[in-house]
Write a protein that holds these residues in place. Structure first.
Motif, PDB file in Angstrom:
ATOM      1  N   UNK A 167       0.849  -1.046   0.011  1.00  0.00           N
ATOM      2  CA  UNK A 167      -0.151  -0.041  -0.012  1.00  0.00           C
ATOM      3  C   UNK A 167       0.924   1.034  -0.050  1.00  0.00           C
ATOM      4  N   UNK A 168       0.870   2.014  -1.217  1.00  0.00           N
ATOM      5  CA  UNK A 168       0.356   1.831  -2.195  1.00  0.00           C
ATOM      6  C   UNK A 168       0.725   0.489  -2.996  1.00  0.00           C
ATOM      7  N   UNK A 169      -0.465  -0.045  -3.765  1.00  0.00           N
ATOM      8  CA  UNK A 169      -0.231  -1.438  -4.351  1.00  0.00           C
ATOM      9  C   UNK A 169       0.410  -1.376  -5.790  1.00  0.00           C
ATOM     10  N   UNK A 213      -5.919   0.641   1.554  1.00  0.00           N
ATOM     11  CA  UNK A 213      -6.464   0.991   2.621  1.00  0.00           C
ATOM     12  C   UNK A 213      -5.671   2.160   3.117  1.00  0.00           C
ATOM     13  N   UNK A 214      -6.547   3.198   3.832  1.00  0.00           N
ATOM     14  CA  UNK A 214      -5.609   4.405   4.308  1.00  0.00           C
ATOM     15  C   UNK A 214      -4.958   3.704   5.741  1.00  0.00           C
ATOM     16  N   UNK A 215      -4.044   4.518   5.917  1.00  0.00           N
ATOM     17  CA  UNK A 215      -3.427   3.966   7.301  1.00  0.00           C
ATOM     18  C   UNK A 215      -3.920   3.590   8.524  1.00  0.00           C
ATOM     19  N   UNK A 216      -4.896   4.537   8.722  1.00  0.00           N
ATOM     20  CA  UNK A 216      -5.668   4.212  10.076  1.00  0.00           C
ATOM     21  C   UNK A 216      -6.338   2.807   9.873  1.00  0.00           C
ATOM     22  N   UNK A 217      -6.759   2.599   8.609  1.00  0.00           N
ATOM     23  CA  UNK A 217      -7.738   1.462   8.443  1.00  0.00           C
ATOM     24  C   UNK A 217      -6.753   0.119   8.708  1.00  0.00           C
ATOM     25  N   UNK A 218      -5.584   0.341   8.053  1.00  0.00           N
ATOM     26  CA  UNK A 218      -4.435  -0.762   8.197  1.00  0.00           C
ATOM     27  C   UNK A 218      -4.196  -1.039   9.780  1.00  0.00           C
ATOM     28  N   UNK A 269       6.487   8.532  -2.299  1.00  0.00           N
ATOM     29  CA  UNK A 269       5.576   9.281  -3.249  1.00  0.00           C
ATOM     30  C   UNK A 269       4.230   9.473  -2.594  1.00  0.00           C
ATOM     31  N   UNK A 270       3.900   8.962  -1.489  1.00  0.00           N
ATOM     32  CA  UNK A 270       2.477   8.886  -0.998  1.00  0.00           C
ATOM     33  C   UNK A 270       2.444   9.592   0.178  1.00  0.00           C
ATOM     34  N   UNK A 271       3.281   9.462   1.124  1.00  0.00           N
ATOM     35  CA  UNK A 271       3.177  10.031   2.534  1.00  0.00           C
ATOM     36  C   UNK A 271       2.470   9.514   3.546  1.00  0.00           C
ATOM     37  N   UNK A 272       1.486   8.710   3.373  1.00  0.00           N
ATOM     38  CA  UNK A 272       0.625   7.944   4.431  1.00  0.00           C
ATOM     39  C   UNK A 272       1.245   6.568   4.528  1.00  0.00           C
TER      40      UNK A 272
END
Ligand SMILES: Cc1ncc(COP(=O)(O)O)c(C=O)c1O
Length: 340
Positions: free
Chosen positions: A149-151, A159-164, A184-187
Motif C-alpha cells: 500500500x500503495x499497491x 486502505x488508508x493507514x488508519x484502516x490498516x 511518493x505517497x506520505x501516508x
C-alpha cells in the motif's frame, strides 16, 4: 533433487538507448556527493561494516521516518526484507494473505518456502480498492498478511493507514504493510508500529532514493521484531550502500526533488494518455496502470524501443513507470503512433 525447482525472475538486457519504464526505478542516479561517499567506502571493502557505520545509516532512516533508531532494521533490498520476514513467520503462520494483484515476489517467495498463499479480491475503479470484509475475515482466521500500500501494479492505496492499523488490531497474525512507494505517497503506518507489535512497515530505497542497483531496504517495527531481524542478518547492506543511505536519508533534498518531478510528470503522462483515449487509473506511486485497446501493449511498445511491464490482470493492460520528461515523451509518441 534436494530443492524444489522454481521459475527465475525474468532479468533482461536492453538495447542501447532503450526507454526503460518497466521496473519502477528512478530515472536518475544519486547526486555526485553520494557517489563520492560510496567510493570512499569502496576503499575499505576488505572490512565488514563497523557498528558505527550501520548505526549511522539506521539513525538517518529513523530520522527520515520519524521513529526511534531501535525500530529500524536494514535489509538487502525489499526482496530480502520480505524473504526474511517470511522465514521468521513460517513456523507459526503457515500461510500468507495477499491482495489478488500484488508485488509478484511476495507470493513467489512464500511458495518457495512452502507456505500457502490466500488472495483477497480487489475492486476495480479509478482508484483500485480491496474487498475489506474479506480481508478482515481472513485476518481473523489467522496467517501473515502482506499488503502493498500503495499497491503494485494498480498504484492505489488499498486502505488508508488508519484502516490498516484497525486491521492489525483485529488480525490474529502479523500485518506487513509493504510501503515500497511510501515516499511518493506520505501516508504510512510506521508511527503506529511501536504500539502495535504485529504491525510492520517494509520499505525500499530502490525507488525514490535512486538506489535500485545497490539493493537496500529497511523495516520499521516494534523493537522485539527489529532485534530479531538484526540478529538473523547482521550485515545485510554493503559499506557503499550504508554510506549512500546515510547521506541520502539525512539530506532528503534529492528524494524530495525526484518525488516532485515524478509526481508532476505522472499527472502530465496520465492526462496525455487519457487524451489518447486510454484508460489510465489514478496512482500514488511512480508508475501508472493503463488499459489499452491493444493486445499485449508491452510487446508492441518493446518493438519501438519502449519497455513497459506486463500485468497479470488483463492482456490489454500495461504498467508504465514514470520516467524523466524525455522518456515519458518517447512513451507518448510511441503510443500515439500505434493508436493512430
Ligand atoms: C511493492 C514492492 N515491494 C518490494 C519491491 C522490491 O524492491 P527492492 O528493489 O528493494 O527489492 C518492489 C519493487 O518493485 C515493489 O514494487
Amino acid at each position: 533433487m534436494i530443492v524444489d525447482p522454481l521459475d527465475e525472475y525474468p532479468i533482461r538486457d536492453y538495447p542501447r538507448n532503450a526507454i526503460r519504464l518497466d521496473l519502477n526505478e528512478s530515472p536518475i542516479p544519486p547526486p555526485r556527493e553520494v557517489l563520492e561517499e560510496m567510493a570512499r567506502e569502496l576503499e575499505r571493502v576488505n572490512r565488514y561494516p563497523e557498528a558505527r557505520l550501520i548505526l549511522e545509516a539506521r539513525r538517518a532512516l529513523a530520522e527520515y521516518s520519524g521513529v526511534d533508531p531501535g525500530m529500524v532494521a536494514l535489509t538487502g533490498g525489499g526482496d530480502y526484507g520480505i524473504l526474511t520476514l517470511l522465514a521468521l513467520f513460517k513456523g507459526r503462520w503457515g500461510r500468507i494473505i495477499v491482495p489478488a494483484y500484488t508485488y509478484s515476489m511476495t507470493p513467489h517467495l512464500a511458495r518457495a518456502l512452502g507456505m500457502k498463499v490466500s488472495t483477497v479480491p480487489m475492486v476495480e475503479g479509478e482508484w483500485w480498492g480491496i474487498d475489506e470484509d474479506r480481508l478482515f475475515k481472513e485476518a481473523r482466521i489467522g496467517g501473515a498478511i502482506f499488503i502493498d500500500s500503495p499497491n503494485n501494479p494498480t498504484g492505489s492505496r488499498l486502505l488508508p493507514a488508519r484502516r490498516l492499523v484497525e486491521l492489525a488490531e483485529e488480525a490474529r497474525g502479523p500485518v506487513v504493510v509493504d510501503e515500497a512507494y511510501y515516499d511518493f505517497e506520505g501516508d504510512s503506518i510506521a508511527g503506529y508500529t511501536e504500539s502495535h507489535p504485529n504491525l510492520i512497515s517494509l520499505r525500499t530505497l530502490s525507488k525514490a532514493f535512486s538506489l535500485a542497483g545497490m539493493r537496500v531496504g529497511y523495516i520499521i517495527a516494534e523493537e522485539s521484531v527489529t532485534r530479531t531481524l538484526r540478529a538473523v542478518a547482521p550485515f545485510p547492506v554493503s559499506r557503499p550502500g550504508l554510506a549512500a543511505v546515510k547521506v541520502l536519508a539525512s539530506n532528503p533534498g534529492h528524494v524530495r526533488g525526484l518525488v516532485g518531478m515524478v509526481k508532476a510528470e505522472r499527472e502530465r503522462l496520465k492526462a496525455a494518455m487519457r487524451g489518447l483515449g486510454l484508460r489510465v487509473y489514478n496512482s500514488r506511486t511512480n508508475f501508472l496502470l493503463v488499459d489499452t485497446p491493444l493486445e499485449r501493449p508491452y510487446k508492441v511498445l518493446e518493438e519501438m524501443g519502449v519497455y513497459v511491464k506486463r500485468v497479470p490482470i488483463r492482456e490489454t493492460m500495461m504498467r508504465a513507470t514514470v520516467g524523466a520528461p524525455r522518456d515519458n515523451d518517447a512513451l507518448l509518441s510511441a503510443l500515439a503512433k500505434v493508436l493512430s
